[in-house]
Design a protein around this motif. Structure first.
Motif, short mmCIF file in Angstrom:
data_model
loop_
_atom_site.label_atom_id
_atom_site.label_comp_id
_atom_site.label_asym_id
_atom_site.label_seq_id
_atom_site.Cartn_x
_atom_site.Cartn_y
_atom_site.Cartn_z
N TRP A 256 24.24 64.87 -63.30
CA TRP A 256 23.15 64.73 -62.34
C TRP A 256 21.80 65.07 -62.99
O TRP A 256 20.82 64.35 -62.85
CB TRP A 256 23.41 65.61 -61.12
CG TRP A 256 22.36 65.49 -60.05
CD1 TRP A 256 21.59 64.40 -59.78
CD2 TRP A 256 21.99 66.50 -59.10
NE1 TRP A 256 20.76 64.66 -58.72
CE2 TRP A 256 20.98 65.93 -58.29
CE3 TRP A 256 22.43 67.80 -58.88
CZ2 TRP A 256 20.39 66.66 -57.25
CZ3 TRP A 256 21.84 68.52 -57.83
CH2 TRP A 256 20.83 67.96 -57.04
N GLY A 257 21.78 66.20 -63.71
CA GLY A 257 20.54 66.60 -64.35
C GLY A 257 20.08 65.60 -65.40
O GLY A 257 18.89 65.24 -65.46
N THR A 258 21.01 65.12 -66.21
CA THR A 258 20.66 64.14 -67.25
C THR A 258 20.17 62.84 -66.62
O THR A 258 19.16 62.26 -67.07
CB THR A 258 21.90 63.85 -68.12
OG1 THR A 258 22.33 65.06 -68.74
CG2 THR A 258 21.58 62.84 -69.19
N ARG A 259 20.83 62.38 -65.58
CA ARG A 259 20.43 61.15 -64.91
C ARG A 259 19.06 61.31 -64.29
O ARG A 259 18.24 60.37 -64.32
CB ARG A 259 21.46 60.79 -63.84
CG ARG A 259 21.20 59.48 -63.14
CD ARG A 259 22.36 59.13 -62.21
NE ARG A 259 22.09 57.94 -61.41
CZ ARG A 259 22.23 56.71 -61.84
NH1 ARG A 259 22.67 56.50 -63.06
NH2 ARG A 259 21.98 55.69 -61.04
N SER A 260 18.78 62.48 -63.73
CA SER A 260 17.47 62.71 -63.12
C SER A 260 16.36 62.64 -64.14
O SER A 260 15.30 62.03 -63.89
CB SER A 260 17.45 64.07 -62.41
OG SER A 260 18.40 64.13 -61.37
N PHE A 261 16.56 63.23 -65.32
CA PHE A 261 15.54 63.21 -66.34
C PHE A 261 15.38 61.80 -66.94
O PHE A 261 14.27 61.42 -67.31
CB PHE A 261 15.88 64.21 -67.46
CG PHE A 261 15.32 65.58 -67.21
CD1 PHE A 261 14.11 65.97 -67.74
CD2 PHE A 261 16.03 66.48 -66.40
CE1 PHE A 261 13.61 67.23 -67.50
CE2 PHE A 261 15.52 67.74 -66.16
CZ PHE A 261 14.31 68.12 -66.70
N GLN A 262 16.46 61.08 -67.04
CA GLN A 262 16.36 59.73 -67.59
C GLN A 262 15.68 58.77 -66.63
O GLN A 262 14.91 57.89 -67.06
CB GLN A 262 17.76 59.21 -67.93
CG GLN A 262 18.38 59.90 -69.14
CD GLN A 262 19.82 59.47 -69.38
OE1 GLN A 262 20.50 59.02 -68.45
NE2 GLN A 262 20.29 59.63 -70.60
N ARG A 263 15.90 58.94 -65.35
CA ARG A 263 15.28 58.06 -64.36
C ARG A 263 13.82 58.42 -64.11
O ARG A 263 13.02 57.56 -63.78
CB ARG A 263 16.07 58.13 -63.04
CG ARG A 263 17.47 57.57 -63.13
CD ARG A 263 18.19 57.67 -61.82
NE ARG A 263 17.53 56.86 -60.78
CZ ARG A 263 17.95 56.82 -59.53
NH1 ARG A 263 19.02 57.52 -59.15
NH2 ARG A 263 17.33 56.07 -58.64
N GLU A 264 13.51 59.70 -64.24
CA GLU A 264 12.15 60.17 -63.99
C GLU A 264 11.31 59.96 -65.25
O GLU A 264 11.13 60.86 -66.06
CB GLU A 264 12.16 61.65 -63.59
CG GLU A 264 10.83 62.16 -63.07
CD GLU A 264 10.45 61.59 -61.72
OE1 GLU A 264 9.27 61.60 -61.40
OE2 GLU A 264 11.35 61.13 -60.99
N ASN A 265 10.79 58.81 -65.41
CA ASN A 265 10.08 58.49 -66.65
C ASN A 265 8.66 58.00 -66.34
O ASN A 265 8.24 56.92 -66.76
CB ASN A 265 10.85 57.41 -67.41
CG ASN A 265 10.36 57.29 -68.85
OD1 ASN A 265 9.80 58.23 -69.40
ND2 ASN A 265 10.56 56.12 -69.44
N VAL A 266 7.98 58.85 -65.54
CA VAL A 266 6.61 58.50 -65.18
C VAL A 266 5.65 59.51 -65.74
O VAL A 266 6.05 60.59 -66.14
CB VAL A 266 6.46 58.40 -63.65
CG1 VAL A 266 7.33 57.29 -63.14
CG2 VAL A 266 6.83 59.70 -62.98
#
Length: 255
Positions: free
Chosen positions: A245-255
Motif C-alpha cells: 500500500w505504501g509503495t503504491r501510494s508513493f508511486q501513484r503520487e507523482n505530482v
C-alpha cells in the motif's frame, strides 16, 4: 534502488542520532506504564481467575513493546506531511531517486528507533522487576517490534499522503488507535475467563491481538505454540500488505 534506500535512510537517521532526546521522549509513555501500572498486574495475575499463565511481567512487557511500536510508528506520517508542506518531498520527486526509497527511508528509520526503544524496555523490566525471559524470546520480540513498526509506519505514510492534512490525519489516528489498543489486550489480557463473550469476539477481530499473543508466547518460552505461529503469520501478512500500500501510494503520487 538499494543505494537510494540507504542514502535516504542515512539522511533520516543521522539527524535523530544527533538529537536523541526525541527517542527518549518516545520511551516516556511505556516506561511510565512499566513502573506505575506494571506492579498492579502482579496482583491481578495472582488473584484473577482466567488470567493467562506465564507470570505478570512475561505477559505485560511484550505487550508494552507492541504498544510502543503502535504509537511511535503510527505518527510518522506527520514527518511526511512536514516534508510535503515544506517542499522537501517535491524536491526529492524531481530527482532520479526511487519512489520506494522515499517510503523505506522513513520507515526503516522508525523501525530502528523502535527496536532500540524495545530493547530498553525489556532491559528495564529485567533489571527493575521479576522478568525472566529466554534470549530467543528477546530476539523474537525485537523482530516483532521491527516488523510492526514497518507495518504501521508504512500505513501512516500512505494515509498522510492520501489525506495531506494534519487535522484530518490526527483525527483519524485518534479514532483508530484507541480501539486497537484496548481490544488487543495490551493492558489486561482479554480472555473468556476475564471478559464477556462479545468483548472476546471483538478482540479476536483485531489483528493486533494475535501479535500481542505471539510476543507473550515467546516470552514464556512457548515457541511451538499455535499463538506464536498464528501471530507470526498475521504480522507477516500485515507487513506485506502495508508495504504494498505504501509503495503504491508513493508511486501513484507523482505530482
Amino acid at each position: 534502488m538499494w543505494r537510494d534506500i540507504w542514502l535516504l535512510y542515512r539522511m533520516e537517521l543521522v539527524p535523530s542520532l544527533r538529537t536523541p532526546t526525541w527517542i527518549a521522549v518516545g520511551l516516556l509513555q511505556p516506561v511510565l506504564y512499566l513502573v506505575l501500572f506494571g506492579p498492579l498486574t502482579e496482583q491481578i495475575a495472582a488473584t484473577t481467575p482466567g488470567y493467562p499463565p506465564g507470570g505478570a511481567w512475561a505477559l505485560f512487557t511484550p505487550a508494552l513493546v507492541v504498544q510502543l511500536a503502535l504509537f511511535s510508528s503510527s505518527f510518522t506520517g506527520f514527518s511526511l506531511l512536514a516534508d510535503l508542506n515544506g517542499g522537501v518531498l517535491e524536491r526529492l520527486r524531481v530527482t532520479p531517486v526511487s519512489r520506494i526509497a522515499l517510503l523505506l527511508g522513513k520507515v526503516l528509520t522508525n523501525a530502528t528507533h523502535t527496536v532500540c526503544q524495545a530493547l530498553v524496555i525489556v532491559l528495564l523490566a529485567a533489571l527493575m522487576f521479576d522478568l525472566r525471559v529466554p534470549w530467543l524470546g528477546v530476539g523474537m520480540i525485537v523482530l516483532v517490534a521491527a516488523l510492526l513498526a514497518v507495518t504501521l509506519a508504512s500505513c501512516s505514510q500512505a494515509l498522510a499522503l492520501r489525506l495531506k492534512n494534519d487535522d484530518a490525519f490526527l483525527g483519524l489516528l485518534n479514532t483508530v488507535l484507541l480501539p486497537l489498543l484496548l481490544l488487543s489486550g495490551i493492558l489486561i489480557p482479554i480472555t473468556p475467563g476475564l471478559a464477556p463473550d462479545w468483548l472476546v469476539t471483538a478482540s479476536e477481530i483485531n489483528p493486533l491481538t494475535y501479535v500481542v499473543d505471539a510476543g507473550r508466547a515467546g516470552f514464556r518460552g512457548d515457541f511451538d505454540s499455535a499463538a506464536l505461529l498464528q501471530g507470526s503469520l498475521v504480522l507477516a501478512a500485515l507487513a506485506a500488505l502495508a508495504l504494498w500500500w505504501g509503495t503504491r501510494s508513493f508511486q501513484r503520487e507523482n505530482v
